[in-house]
Motif scaffolding. Structure first.
Motif, mmCIF file in Angstrom:
data_model
loop_
_atom_site.group_PDB
_atom_site.id
_atom_site.type_symbol
_atom_site.label_atom_id
_atom_site.label_comp_id
_atom_site.label_asym_id
_atom_site.label_seq_id
_atom_site.Cartn_x
_atom_site.Cartn_y
_atom_site.Cartn_z
ATOM 1 N N ALA A 193 -51.511 24.713 38.719
ATOM 2 C CA ALA A 193 -50.243 25.408 38.477
ATOM 3 C C ALA A 193 -49.052 24.468 38.371
ATOM 4 O O ALA A 193 -48.130 24.707 37.614
ATOM 5 N N HIS A 194 -49.059 23.380 39.141
ATOM 6 C CA HIS A 194 -47.931 22.438 39.172
ATOM 7 C C HIS A 194 -48.459 21.030 38.942
ATOM 8 O O HIS A 194 -48.648 20.276 39.891
ATOM 9 N N SER A 195 -48.687 20.664 37.710
ATOM 10 C CA SER A 195 -49.204 19.338 37.388
ATOM 11 C C SER A 195 -48.326 18.659 36.356
ATOM 12 O O SER A 195 -47.551 19.310 35.650
ATOM 13 N N VAL A 196 -48.483 17.354 36.291
ATOM 14 C CA VAL A 196 -47.910 16.573 35.208
ATOM 15 C C VAL A 196 -49.064 16.214 34.287
ATOM 16 O O VAL A 196 -50.077 15.670 34.729
ATOM 17 N N VAL A 197 -48.911 16.562 33.010
ATOM 18 C CA VAL A 197 -49.969 16.330 32.025
ATOM 19 C C VAL A 197 -49.400 15.468 30.903
ATOM 20 O O VAL A 197 -48.346 15.775 30.357
ATOM 21 N N TRP A 198 -50.118 14.404 30.574
ATOM 22 C CA TRP A 198 -49.769 13.589 29.416
ATOM 23 C C TRP A 198 -50.767 13.868 28.311
ATOM 24 O O TRP A 198 -51.983 13.863 28.548
ATOM 25 N N ASP A 199 -50.268 14.097 27.097
ATOM 26 C CA ASP A 199 -51.120 14.240 25.915
ATOM 27 C C ASP A 199 -50.743 13.119 24.951
ATOM 28 O O ASP A 199 -49.658 13.137 24.372
ATOM 29 N N ILE A 200 -51.632 12.167 24.800
ATOM 30 C CA ILE A 200 -51.367 10.991 23.980
ATOM 31 C C ILE A 200 -52.084 11.151 22.649
ATOM 32 O O ILE A 200 -53.295 11.371 22.610
ATOM 33 N N GLY A 201 -51.316 11.041 21.577
ATOM 34 C CA GLY A 201 -51.846 11.340 20.250
ATOM 35 C C GLY A 201 -51.840 12.841 20.042
ATOM 36 O O GLY A 201 -52.819 13.437 19.603
ATOM 37 N N ALA A 202 -50.704 13.467 20.351
ATOM 38 C CA ALA A 202 -50.617 14.930 20.424
ATOM 39 C C ALA A 202 -50.705 15.627 19.070
ATOM 40 O O ALA A 202 -50.868 16.844 19.025
ATOM 41 N N GLY A 203 -50.560 14.890 17.973
ATOM 42 C CA GLY A 203 -50.717 15.493 16.645
ATOM 43 C C GLY A 203 -49.778 16.656 16.416
ATOM 44 O O GLY A 203 -48.561 16.536 16.537
ATOM 45 N N THR A 204 -50.330 17.803 16.131
ATOM 46 C CA THR A 204 -49.553 19.010 15.830
ATOM 47 C C THR A 204 -48.931 19.622 17.084
ATOM 48 O O THR A 204 -48.016 20.426 16.996
ATOM 49 N N GLY A 205 -49.449 19.249 18.252
ATOM 50 C CA GLY A 205 -48.911 19.760 19.510
ATOM 51 C C GLY A 205 -49.655 20.948 20.070
ATOM 52 O O GLY A 205 -49.153 21.638 20.956
ATOM 53 N N THR A 206 -50.866 21.193 19.594
ATOM 54 C CA THR A 206 -51.599 22.379 20.040
ATOM 55 C C THR A 206 -51.923 22.361 21.529
ATOM 56 O O THR A 206 -51.759 23.374 22.206
ATOM 57 N N ILE A 207 -52.360 21.216 22.039
ATOM 58 C CA ILE A 207 -52.722 21.126 23.461
ATOM 59 C C ILE A 207 -51.482 21.282 24.351
ATOM 60 O O ILE A 207 -51.491 22.099 25.283
ATOM 61 N N PRO A 208 -50.386 20.547 24.105
ATOM 62 C CA PRO A 208 -49.202 20.764 24.950
ATOM 63 C C PRO A 208 -48.697 22.206 24.921
ATOM 64 O O PRO A 208 -48.269 22.739 25.954
ATOM 65 N N ILE A 209 -48.768 22.854 23.776
ATOM 66 C CA ILE A 209 -48.275 24.226 23.671
ATOM 67 C C ILE A 209 -49.172 25.186 24.449
ATOM 68 O O ILE A 209 -48.691 26.043 25.192
ATOM 69 N N GLU A 210 -50.483 25.029 24.298
ATOM 70 C CA GLU A 210 -51.408 25.889 25.066
ATOM 71 C C GLU A 210 -51.184 25.697 26.570
ATOM 72 O O GLU A 210 -51.123 26.670 27.322
ATOM 73 N N ILE A 211 -51.040 24.429 27.013
ATOM 74 C CA ILE A 211 -50.808 24.163 28.439
ATOM 75 C C ILE A 211 -49.465 24.750 28.867
ATOM 76 O O ILE A 211 -49.364 25.364 29.935
ATOM 77 N N GLY A 212 -48.447 24.562 28.036
ATOM 78 C CA GLY A 212 -47.129 25.087 28.364
ATOM 79 C C GLY A 212 -47.119 26.584 28.558
ATOM 80 O O GLY A 212 -46.418 27.107 29.432
ATOM 81 N N LEU A 213 -47.891 27.305 27.749
ATOM 82 C CA LEU A 213 -47.971 28.759 27.880
ATOM 83 C C LEU A 213 -48.807 29.177 29.090
ATOM 84 O O LEU A 213 -48.471 30.131 29.787
ATOM 85 N N LEU A 214 -49.904 28.444 29.335
ATOM 86 C CA LEU A 214 -50.785 28.780 30.459
ATOM 87 C C LEU A 214 -50.161 28.431 31.807
ATOM 88 O O LEU A 214 -50.329 29.154 32.784
ATOM 89 N N CYS A 215 -49.473 27.298 31.843
ATOM 90 C CA CYS A 215 -48.947 26.763 33.098
ATOM 91 C C CYS A 215 -47.469 26.428 32.929
ATOM 92 O O CYS A 215 -47.102 25.256 32.775
ATOM 93 N N PRO A 216 -46.597 27.428 32.941
ATOM 94 C CA PRO A 216 -45.180 27.181 32.662
ATOM 95 C C PRO A 216 -44.483 26.289 33.685
ATOM 96 O O PRO A 216 -43.397 25.797 33.418
#
Length: 196
Positions: free
Chosen positions: A40-63
């Protein structure tokens, strides 16, 4: 709201895309998210994020997570920002620059890392591993044998524990002319490991 659901798996065509810029396909994205084992409360790094799909999914799941999306190209970094705006995701910080150099001063340090590309992949892996908090998890994707080998070798040298490697086979139903047929989604390896 573009994606009003509480489940991951946003359809690929809802993201703004640029020609030639990678997009983690929905089914692969679901596996990647599961291997990250988000909290619920983590710091996540996405390196080579491309279109941003992973950060967006994480952002919605874990605001309440803090997400850092790294891209070296300013046009691609702006694409990530636009996609975050499309989905109303506010907890993604986009960093433009070449990893690992651009990560030197990024704070706070991550509990989760998603490594989706970059060269030299092994040097990036080693740098982010040093940044990763104890008990943290790192997942990485490989679409060719050389990258798979480099990540595997890196995990071994870093003494990662609970290493898992999967290569999902995913087919989607597509209409071609008057017929429906199954088409394979681009194959990719997903590797994950934990830091002691």
């Amino acid at each position: 709201m573009l994606w009003p659901y509480r489940t991951p798996g946003i359809p690929d065509d809802l993201f703004e895309q640029l020609p030639g810029i990678p997009l983690s396909k929905r089914e692969v994205r679901l596996l990647m998210l599961s291997y990250l084992r988000l909290e619920a409360h983590s710091v996540v790094w996405d390196i080579g994020a491309g279109t941003g799909t992973i950060p967006i999914e994480i952002g919605l799941l874990c605001p309440k997570n803090t997400i850092v999306a790294v891209e070296r190209d300013s046009d691609v970094a702006n694409l990530i920002r636009r996609n975050c705006d499309r989905f109303g995701v506010k907890n993604v910080q986009v960093i433009e620059g070449n990893a690992p150099d651009c990560l030197e001063k990024v704070q706070p340090r991550p509990q989760r890392v998603c490594l989706e590309g970059g060269r030299p992949i092994k040097a990036i892996l080693e740098f982010v591993w040093d940044c990763l908090e104890p008990e943290g998890r790192l997942i990485a994707t490989a679409s060719n044998l050389e990258t798979l080998y480099a990540i595997s070798e890196g995990f071994a040298e870093l003494q990662a524990r609970n290493i898992e490697v999967v290569q999902p086979v995913i087919n989607r139903l597509e209409t071609r002319g008057n017929h429906q047929t199954f088409a394979s989604v681009h194959p990719i390896f997903i590797l994950s490991g934990e830091k002691l």
